[in-house]
Design an enzyme around this catalytic site. Structure first.
Site, PDB file in Angstrom:
ATOM      1  N   HIS A 162       0.679  -1.215   0.095  1.00  0.00           N
ATOM      2  CA  HIS A 162      -0.048   0.040  -0.021  1.00  0.00           C
ATOM      3  C   HIS A 162       0.795   1.144  -0.057  1.00  0.00           C
ATOM      4  O   HIS A 162       0.310   2.286   0.612  1.00  0.00           O
ATOM      5  CB  HIS A 162      -1.040  -0.210   1.104  1.00  0.00           C
ATOM      6  N   SER A 283      15.560  21.524 -16.329  1.00  0.00           N
ATOM      7  CA  SER A 283      14.266  22.348 -16.640  1.00  0.00           C
ATOM      8  C   SER A 283      14.969  23.611 -17.086  1.00  0.00           C
ATOM      9  O   SER A 283      16.003  24.102 -16.856  1.00  0.00           O
ATOM     10  CB  SER A 283      13.805  22.736 -15.343  1.00  0.00           C
ATOM     11  N   LYS A 289      16.571  21.545 -11.261  1.00  0.00           N
ATOM     12  CA  LYS A 289      15.932  20.337 -11.650  1.00  0.00           C
ATOM     13  C   LYS A 289      16.710  19.429 -12.318  1.00  0.00           C
ATOM     14  O   LYS A 289      17.714  19.641 -13.109  1.00  0.00           O
ATOM     15  CB  LYS A 289      14.909  20.667 -12.330  1.00  0.00           C
ATOM     16  N   GLU A 296      10.122   8.162 -16.915  1.00  0.00           N
ATOM     17  CA  GLU A 296       8.832   8.901 -17.057  1.00  0.00           C
ATOM     18  C   GLU A 296       8.251   8.619 -18.609  1.00  0.00           C
ATOM     19  O   GLU A 296       7.051   8.495 -18.804  1.00  0.00           O
ATOM     20  CB  GLU A 296       8.841  10.419 -16.846  1.00  0.00           C
TER      21      GLU A 296
END
Ligand code: ARG
Length: 479
Positions: A162, A283, A289, A296
Site C-alpha cells: 500500500h 528544466s 531540476k 517517465e
C-alpha cells in the site's frame, strides 16, 4: 488509341477508368509498409526457388528473378529505391521494378501467389526477427538486474505494501522481483514466436493455387516451422500480431511499474537512488531540476502500446473470412509497438546497471515506520504466545513508540516486558532491519544469502538458449 482510360496498375485489366487520385492515396500502404522490403524480397526469393524446384519456371528464369531481387534489395538498402504511391504497396512496387529490370521472367514471379499470402508471410518474417531482437534486449536488461542485485544483495531498504513501510527487504531481492517479471515476459515472447513462425505462402488469395506448389520446400527455405494448415486461415489470421502486441503491452506495464518506482525513489522525498545525469534532463526555468525523463517516458509510452492492442482487437472483431483490406490497418500499430518496445527496453537495459543506490538513506528509511513489528510478533509466537495475542501485544508496543516518538528498537526492555513477560534481552537482535532480513532465510525470501543464491540461479536461467526453430535466414536465402 483505345477509349479505355489508361491505368498502369498491375491489376488494371478489368478497369475502365483510372483510380481517383484521393482514393489512390487513401488506399495505398507503401508509405508505411516499405519497411517490409527485406522480408518481401526474402519471401519472393524462396517462392521463385520453389517455382523452379517444381518446374513451373525454368532455372534461368529463377536466376533472373534472384538477380533482379538482389539489385532491388541493394538499391532499397541504400535508400535509392523510388517508392511509388501509384503502385500502392511494397509488394507491387518491388514486382513492378523487377519486371522493369529483368523483363518477362519478372512477370512470372507472382505465379501461384497473391498479395494476401505474401503480406501475411512478410509480416511473420518481420515479426519473428523483432521477437528475437526484443528477447535479446530483455536478456540484456535481466543481466543488468542480476548484476545490480548481486552488488546490493545485503543493502537494506524498506519493503512496501500500500506504499506504506511494511518490512525491511534487501535491494537485491527487490531487483530480482523485476527479473522474474521480465523472465515471464521473455518466455511469453518465445512461446508467441512458435505461432508466428508458420508460413502462409501457397494459400494464394484464399483457396490455394492450381500450380503444384511445394509448400514444405518454401517453408524450409524461409526457416518456418511448417506451412499453415488451412489456406483461408493463413491469409486472414492476425492472431499472431495481436498476441505479440499483448506480450508487448504486458512488458510495457512491467516497465511502467518499475519506472514509477525509479521516479519516486529518485525524488528528494525518497532519496533512495540517483539516476546518472546522462539519463536525465534539466528544466529550462528551474536551475536545480534534474528530471527522470527516461522512466517517465517509458511509463508514458505504455499508453500507446496498450492502445495499439485495443485497436488491433477491434480491427479484427467484425471481419468475415478470409482476407479483407481492413488488414492493411494492422501494420502501423504493429510497427509502432515494435519500435516503442525496443526503444524502452534499450533505454532500460542501458540505464539499470548505472543506477546509484544510496544505501544510507535506504537503511534509515527501513529502520523507521515500525518495519520490524512483525518480527516482534513472530518472536512472541516462538515463546509460546498465540499469533493473534502476539499481534495485539505488538500493537500496544507500536502505540507506545508512536506516542513517545521512538522506534520499536528504542523502547526499553522494561517497557517491552510490561507488555509481555515473554520478552527478553535477545529481542533487540531482531528488531533491527539487519536482523529482520537475515531471519527471512529460505528459498525465495529476502535474506542476503538467499539473494546471492537466487542471483546464481538467475544467471543459470539466462544461459538457457531461447528455444527457437532456427535462425532467420534472410541474408542467405537468395543464392
Ligand atoms: N497492402 C495490403 C495489406 O497490407 C496487401 C494485400 C493486399 N491484398 C489485396 N487483395 N488488396 O494488407
Amino acid at each position: 488509341m483505345t477509349d479505355k482510360p489508361t491505368t498502369d496498375k498491375p491489376w488494371g485489366g478489368r478497369f475502365t477508368e483510372s483510380t481517383d487520385a484521393f482514393v489512390e492515396a487513401f488506399t495505398a500502404s507503401v508509405n508505411f509498409d516499405q519497411r517490409l522490403y527485406p522480408y518481401d524480397i526474402a519471401g519472393s526469393r524462396a517462392h521463385a526457388r520453389m517455382l523452379a524446384h517444381v518446374k513451373v519456371i525454368t532455372p534461368a528464369e529463377c536466376d533472373a528473378i534472384l538477380g533482379g531481387l538482389e539489385q532491388i534489395e541493394q538499391a532499397a538498402a541504400r535508400g535509392e529505391f523510388d517508392w511509388s504511391i501509384a503502385l500502392e504497396d511494397v509488394h507491387m512496387n518491388i514486382e513492378s521494378r523487377l519486371t522493369a529490370l529483368i523483363g518477362e521472367a519478372g512477370k512470372k514471379l507472382h505465379t501461384g501467389r497473391s498479395r494476401n499470402d505474401q503480406v501475411a508471410t512478410d509480416l511473420r518474417l518481420y515479426l519473428r526477427e523483432q521477437i528475437d531482437n526484443a528477447c535479446a534486449e530483455l536478456r540484456r536488461l535481466q543481466q543488468g538486474l542480476v548484476a545490480l542485485a548481486e552488488r546490493e544483495a545485503a543493502t537494506i531498504m524498506p519493503g512496501f505494501t500500500h506504499l506504506q513501510v511494511a518490512m525491511p527487504v534487501t535491494f537485491g531481492h527487490h531487483m530480482l522481483a523485476w527479473f522474474e517479471n521480465l523472465q515471464r515476459d521473455r518466455e511469453r515472447l518465445i512461446d508467441c514466436r512458435k505461432r508466428v513462425n508458420v508460413m502462409p505462402l501457397g494459400a494464394a488469395a484464399l483457396a490455394g493455387t492450381t500450380f503444384p506448389v511445394d509448400r514444405h520446400y518454401t517453408a524450409e527455405l524461409l526457416a518456418f516451422d511448417r506451412p499453415a494448415e488451412n489456406s483461408l486461415d493463413a491469409v486472414s489470421d492476425r492472431d499472431f500480431v495481436i498476441e505479440f502486441c499483448s506480450c508487448a503491452a504486458l512488458i510495457q506495464v512491467h516497465l511502467s511499474r518499475f519506472s514509477e518506482e525509479l521516479i519516486l525513489w529518485a525524488s528528494a522525498q525518497f532519496g533512495f537512488i540517483d539516476l546518472p545525469d546522462r539519463f536525465c534532463t534539466g528544466s529550462s526555468i528551474m536551475p536545480q531540476k534534474k528530471n527522470p525523463d527516461v522512466p517517465e517516458l517509458v511509463r508514458g509510452k505504455t499508453g500507446r502500446v496498450v492502445g495499439h492492442l485495443m485497436g488491433l482487437l477491434t480491427l479484427m472483431k467484425g471481419q468475415p473470412l478470409a482476407y479483407n483490406k481492413d488488414n492493411q490497418e494492422d501494420k502501423e500499430p504493429l510497427f509502432d509497438t515494435v519500435d516503442t518496445l525496443l526503444g524502452c527496453l534499450r533505454a532500460f537495459a542501458d540505464m539499470v546497471p548505472a543506477v546509484e543506490v544510496r544505501s544510507d538513506k535506504l537503511l534509515s528509511a527501513a529502520a523507521s515506520g515500525y518495519s520490524t513489528a512483525t518480527d516482534l510478533a513472530d518472536y512472541l509466537v516462538r515463546q509460546g504466545v498465540a499469533f493473534r495475542d502476539a499481534h495485539e501485544i505488538v500493537g500496544s508496543a507500536v502505540r507506545l513508540a508512536i506516542d513517545t516518538q521512538r522506534e520499536l528498537a528504542e523502547l526499553t526492555l522494561a517497557e517491552l516486558q510490561s507488555l509481555s513477560p515473554h520478552i527478553a534481552e535477545d529481542v533487540f537482535d531482531l528488531l533491527t532491519p539487519e536482523g529482520s532480513v537475515r531471519a527471512r532465510d529460505h528459498f525465495g525470501a529476502t535474506a542476503p544469502a538467499q539473494v546471492r543464491a537466487a542471483c546464481a540461479r538467475a544467471r543459470k536461467r539466462l544461459e538457457v538458449a531461447d528455444t527457437h526453430g532456427g535462425e532467420a535466414p534472410l541474408a542467405g536465402s537468395g543464392d
